[in-house]
Design an enzyme around this catalytic site. Structure first.
Site, mmCIF file in Angstrom:
data_model
loop_
_atom_site.group_PDB
_atom_site.id
_atom_site.type_symbol
_atom_site.label_atom_id
_atom_site.label_comp_id
_atom_site.label_asym_id
_atom_site.label_seq_id
_atom_site.Cartn_x
_atom_site.Cartn_y
_atom_site.Cartn_z
ATOM 1 N N TYR A 180 -0.401 -4.125 -13.680
ATOM 2 C CA TYR A 180 -1.785 -4.368 -13.243
ATOM 3 C C TYR A 180 -2.745 -3.403 -13.944
ATOM 4 O O TYR A 180 -3.758 -3.814 -14.517
ATOM 5 C CB TYR A 180 -1.886 -4.197 -11.718
ATOM 6 C CG TYR A 180 -3.297 -4.091 -11.205
ATOM 7 C CD1 TYR A 180 -4.079 -5.227 -11.008
ATOM 8 C CD2 TYR A 180 -3.873 -2.847 -10.920
ATOM 9 C CE1 TYR A 180 -5.391 -5.130 -10.546
ATOM 10 C CE2 TYR A 180 -5.183 -2.738 -10.457
ATOM 11 C CZ TYR A 180 -5.939 -3.882 -10.268
ATOM 12 O OH TYR A 180 -7.226 -3.775 -9.817
ATOM 13 N N GLU B 172 -7.108 2.655 -11.001
ATOM 14 C CA GLU B 172 -5.690 2.592 -11.385
ATOM 15 C C GLU B 172 -5.514 2.817 -12.887
ATOM 16 O O GLU B 172 -4.436 3.202 -13.341
ATOM 17 C CB GLU B 172 -5.098 1.235 -11.001
ATOM 18 C CG GLU B 172 -4.749 1.087 -9.546
ATOM 19 C CD GLU B 172 -3.614 2.006 -9.109
ATOM 20 O OE1 GLU B 172 -2.500 1.865 -9.607
ATOM 21 O OE2 GLU B 172 -3.864 2.869 -8.248
ATOM 22 N N SER C 86 -10.856 -0.554 -12.667
ATOM 23 C CA SER C 86 -10.172 0.091 -11.536
ATOM 24 C C SER C 86 -9.779 1.530 -11.841
ATOM 25 O O SER C 86 -9.381 1.862 -12.964
ATOM 26 C CB SER C 86 -8.907 -0.713 -11.218
ATOM 27 O OG SER C 86 -8.054 0.026 -10.376
HETATM 28 P P1 NDP Z 1 -8.832 -9.534 -3.800
HETATM 29 O O1 NDP Z 1 -7.394 -9.513 -4.087
HETATM 30 O O2 NDP Z 1 -9.311 -9.486 -2.378
HETATM 31 O O3 NDP Z 1 -9.489 -10.828 -4.474
HETATM 32 C C1 NDP Z 1 -9.066 -11.294 -5.724
HETATM 33 C C2 NDP Z 1 -9.778 -12.601 -6.018
HETATM 34 O O4 NDP Z 1 -9.314 -13.113 -7.272
HETATM 35 C C3 NDP Z 1 -9.520 -13.702 -4.983
HETATM 36 O O5 NDP Z 1 -10.703 -14.452 -4.814
HETATM 37 C C4 NDP Z 1 -8.461 -14.548 -5.654
HETATM 38 O O6 NDP Z 1 -8.407 -15.877 -5.199
HETATM 39 C C5 NDP Z 1 -8.960 -14.484 -7.092
HETATM 40 N N1 NDP Z 1 -7.953 -14.873 -8.078
HETATM 41 C C6 NDP Z 1 -6.689 -14.417 -8.197
HETATM 42 N N2 NDP Z 1 -6.071 -15.009 -9.222
HETATM 43 C C7 NDP Z 1 -6.958 -15.878 -9.769
HETATM 44 C C8 NDP Z 1 -6.918 -16.804 -10.827
HETATM 45 N N3 NDP Z 1 -5.808 -16.974 -11.557
HETATM 46 N N4 NDP Z 1 -8.018 -17.525 -11.116
HETATM 47 C C9 NDP Z 1 -9.139 -17.389 -10.374
HETATM 48 N N5 NDP Z 1 -9.240 -16.537 -9.328
HETATM 49 C C10 NDP Z 1 -8.173 -15.798 -9.027
HETATM 50 O O7 NDP Z 1 -9.494 -8.326 -4.626
HETATM 51 P P2 NDP Z 1 -10.755 -7.406 -4.271
HETATM 52 O O8 NDP Z 1 -11.858 -8.241 -3.790
HETATM 53 O O9 NDP Z 1 -10.291 -6.242 -3.481
HETATM 54 O O10 NDP Z 1 -11.102 -6.818 -5.706
HETATM 55 C C11 NDP Z 1 -12.007 -7.499 -6.595
HETATM 56 C C12 NDP Z 1 -11.741 -7.069 -8.015
HETATM 57 O O11 NDP Z 1 -11.926 -5.666 -8.145
HETATM 58 C C13 NDP Z 1 -10.331 -7.334 -8.516
HETATM 59 O O12 NDP Z 1 -10.411 -7.629 -9.898
HETATM 60 C C14 NDP Z 1 -9.611 -6.015 -8.324
HETATM 61 O O13 NDP Z 1 -8.535 -5.894 -9.228
HETATM 62 C C15 NDP Z 1 -10.738 -5.049 -8.618
HETATM 63 N N6 NDP Z 1 -10.681 -3.771 -7.961
HETATM 64 C C16 NDP Z 1 -10.546 -3.694 -6.607
HETATM 65 C C17 NDP Z 1 -10.573 -2.476 -5.972
HETATM 66 C C18 NDP Z 1 -10.431 -2.360 -4.489
HETATM 67 O O14 NDP Z 1 -10.172 -1.236 -4.014
HETATM 68 N N7 NDP Z 1 -10.615 -3.417 -3.734
HETATM 69 C C19 NDP Z 1 -10.769 -1.226 -6.734
HETATM 70 C C20 NDP Z 1 -10.921 -1.429 -8.175
HETATM 71 C C21 NDP Z 1 -10.876 -2.659 -8.744
HETATM 72 P P3 NDP Z 1 -7.559 -16.295 -3.866
HETATM 73 O O15 NDP Z 1 -8.468 -15.967 -2.695
HETATM 74 O O16 NDP Z 1 -7.342 -17.724 -4.067
HETATM 75 O O17 NDP Z 1 -6.323 -15.463 -3.851
HETATM 76 P P1 GDR Z 2 -3.609 0.621 -4.664
HETATM 77 O O1 GDR Z 2 -3.715 0.185 -3.143
HETATM 78 O O2 GDR Z 2 -2.245 0.493 -5.209
HETATM 79 O O3 GDR Z 2 -4.262 1.973 -4.758
HETATM 80 O O4 GDR Z 2 -4.500 -0.492 -5.386
HETATM 81 P P2 GDR Z 2 -2.612 0.003 -1.998
HETATM 82 O O5 GDR Z 2 -3.362 0.010 -0.716
HETATM 83 O O6 GDR Z 2 -1.717 -1.145 -2.278
HETATM 84 O O7 GDR Z 2 -1.727 1.351 -2.138
HETATM 85 C C1 GDR Z 2 -2.300 2.630 -1.938
HETATM 86 C C2 GDR Z 2 -1.185 3.659 -1.833
HETATM 87 O O8 GDR Z 2 -0.465 3.454 -0.609
HETATM 88 C C3 GDR Z 2 0.919 3.561 -0.874
HETATM 89 N N1 GDR Z 2 1.680 2.819 0.150
HETATM 90 C C4 GDR Z 2 1.649 1.497 0.351
HETATM 91 N N2 GDR Z 2 0.937 0.522 -0.252
HETATM 92 C C5 GDR Z 2 1.088 -0.758 0.206
HETATM 93 N N3 GDR Z 2 0.357 -1.739 -0.349
HETATM 94 N N4 GDR Z 2 1.976 -1.073 1.204
HETATM 95 C C6 GDR Z 2 2.723 -0.118 1.835
HETATM 96 O O9 GDR Z 2 3.501 -0.416 2.732
HETATM 97 C C7 GDR Z 2 2.540 1.231 1.394
HETATM 98 N N5 GDR Z 2 3.088 2.419 1.786
HETATM 99 C C8 GDR Z 2 2.558 3.379 1.028
HETATM 100 C C9 GDR Z 2 1.079 2.985 -2.282
HETATM 101 O O10 GDR Z 2 2.320 3.391 -2.839
HETATM 102 C C10 GDR Z 2 -0.149 3.582 -2.969
HETATM 103 O O11 GDR Z 2 0.114 4.861 -3.432
HETATM 104 C C11 GDR Z 2 -5.741 -0.924 -4.840
HETATM 105 C C12 GDR Z 2 -5.957 -2.395 -5.250
HETATM 106 O O12 GDR Z 2 -7.085 -2.881 -4.581
HETATM 107 C C13 GDR Z 2 -6.186 -2.496 -6.733
HETATM 108 O O13 GDR Z 2 -6.557 -3.830 -7.060
HETATM 109 C C14 GDR Z 2 -7.312 -1.548 -7.122
HETATM 110 O O14 GDR Z 2 -7.533 -1.613 -8.508
HETATM 111 C C15 GDR Z 2 -6.977 -0.135 -6.706
HETATM 112 O O15 GDR Z 2 -6.794 -0.122 -5.300
HETATM 113 C C16 GDR Z 2 -8.088 0.849 -7.039
#
Ligand code: NDP
Ligand code: GDR
Length: 359
Positions: free
Chosen positions: A171, A150, A148
């Site tokens: 995280y 992050e 990520s």
């Molecule tokens: P989601 O939160 O949508 O999905 C996370 C998945 O992980 C779900 O299927 C969830 O299951 C599963 N999970 C959570 N805890 C466990 C566990 N203990 N054992 C097995 N499965 C588990 O994430 P995204 O699809 O958005 O992201 C996919 C991956 O990429 C994640 O690792 C995230 O951290 C990473 N990532 C995401 C980014 C983004 O912008 N979306 C950017 C960079 C990295 P359940 O449905 O049951 O909750």
């Molecule tokens: P992020 O995504 O932390 O970048 O992680 P998120 O959408 O949660 O936050 C983005 C930015 O928005 C600001 N923010 C808020 N965020 C949330 N969730 N709720 C609010 O009400 C709100 N108001 C302002 C946050 O402070 C932050 O700056 C996501 C996840 O998908 C991670 O798993 C992944 O690794 C990174 O993107 C890349």
């Protein structure tokens, strides 16, 4: 005389992919992508008191009704090493995609131990299951780790593969550990293991408590009269937002290369949360300032202010580039969420659900 079919080589069996986190946003897009490519897809799902497979329903075929359903789901958990080892050995996948995570940054401050267990040690458990499987069977297995942006945290943009990490949450620190476990298994055991360092990617399937989807869900509900206010935290944070459907293609491309490596995947364009608000409310002719209230509850103990990726390596080596731009992404999400809110409104009007049940 031998028949033509008897002498022709049998067609090779489909490749098998094992996906953790298959029920999440990326898991569902990756499954669609791999099924389209002819893969057999196995997903690990965790036990929940409610069904958690909504994002996969359109792909699911009940194995009782089909000779050979190409997507199969199995119970496992990233906190349970035995389940990971068992499924890796049973399925014998060609490619493993580790997408499972407690992926909410703010929630990781509330549940730090658990987040580290799933995100960091979970990745290590899976790497170890893959390593042991390869050691025992001599098979070739390729591994993808969902890293990520992050991890860069407070390091200023643009961030590339050579930019130092400075994580700002449990995280992010856990993702840094998972990143280095993956590098270590590559160097120590010769595992074909890649880290994708993906910047934020969104879609109509994004979890509803991430800021983009929270905004577009609220826009839809405000349009149909189910909600008036939207409570948010820091509007100044800048993110490099792309479309999840584009990003899963990059994951797959990493595992098709001759050598394993790490890649940044990003649009190379940053926008603030406020810009996202302006664009999303603008799509339906509303002014965000008429609806948004700041609630300090949504401020984080440590914020990540500015993320913008440099994806030149992915562009050159993987020949990857995003197809969906910022405005198109916002419009796609708003349009889908307006339609969703209309359906929700029908249920509210019929008395089946309560309008106050805000996401
Ligand atoms: P989601 O939160 O949508 O999905 C996370 C998945 O992980 C779900 O299927 C969830 O299951 C599963 N999970 C959570 N805890 C466990 C566990 N203990 N054992 C097995 N499965 C588990 O994430 P995204 O699809 O958005 O992201 C996919 C991956 O990429 C994640 O690792 C995230 O951290 C990473 N990532 C995401 C980014 C983004 O912008 N979306 C950017 C960079 C990295 P359940 O449905 O049951 O909750
Ligand atoms: P992020 O995504 O932390 O970048 O992680 P998120 O959408 O949660 O936050 C983005 C930015 O928005 C600001 N923010 C808020 N965020 C949330 N969730 N709720 C609010 O009400 C709100 N108001 C302002 C946050 O402070 C932050 O700056 C996501 C996840 O998908 C991670 O798993 C992944 O690794 C990174 O993107 C890349």
């Amino acid at each position: 005389m031998a028949t033509a079919t008897a002498t022709e080589p049998a067609s090779s069996p489909p490749k098998k992919a094992l996906i953790t986190g298959i029920t999440g946003q990326d898991g569902s897009y990756l499954t669609e992508f791999l099924l389209e490519k002819g893969y057999e897809v196995h997903g690990l799902i965790r036990r929940s008191s409610n069904f958690n497979t909504q994002r996969l329903n359109h792909l699911y075929i009940d194995p009782h009704n089909a000779q050979h359903a190409r997507m199969r789901l199995h119970y496992a958990d990233l906190t349970d090493a035995s389940s990971l080892r068992r499924w890796v050995d049973t399925i014998a996948p060609d490619e493993v995609y580790n997408l499972a995570a407690q992926s909410h940054v703010a929630v990781s401050f509330e549940t730090p131990d658990y987040t580290a267990d799933v995100v960091a040690t979970g990745a290590l458990r899976l790497l170890e299951a893959v390593r042991a499987h390869i050691h025992t069977t001599g098979r070739h297995v390729r591994y993808y780790q969902a890293g990520s942006s992050e991890m860069y945290g407070s390091t200023p943009p643009p961030q590339s593969e050579s930019t130092p990490f400075h994580p700002r949450s449990p995280y992010a620190a856990s993702k840094v550990a998972a990143h280095w476990y993956t590098v270590n298994y590559r160097e120590a055991y010769g595992l074909f293991a890649c880290n994708g360092i993906l910047f934020n990617h969104e879609s109509p399937r994004r979890g509803e408590n991430f800021v983009t989807r929270k905004i577009t869900r609220a826009v839809g509900r405000i349009v149909v009269g189910l909600q008036k206010k939207l409570f948010l935290g820091n509007l100044k944070a800048q993110r490099d937002w792309g479309f999840a459907g584009d990003y899963v293609r990059a994951m797959w491309l990493m595992l098709q290369q001759d050598t394993p490596d790490d890649y940044v995947v990003a649009t190379e364009e940053a926008h603030s949360v406020q810009e996202f608000l302006e664009e999303a409310f603008g799509c339906v002719g509303l002014r965000w300032k008429d609806h948004v209230c700041i609630d300090p509850r949504y401020f984080r103990p440590a914020e990540v202010d500015n993320l913008r990726g440099d994806a030149s390596k992915a562009r050159q080596v993987l020949e990857w580039s995003p197809k969906v731009g910022f405005k198109e992404l916002v419009k796609m999400m708003v349009n889908e969420d307006v339609e969703l809110a209309k359906r929700e409104k029908v249920l509210v009007d019929a008395g089946f659900i309560d309008a106050r049940q805000q996401p």
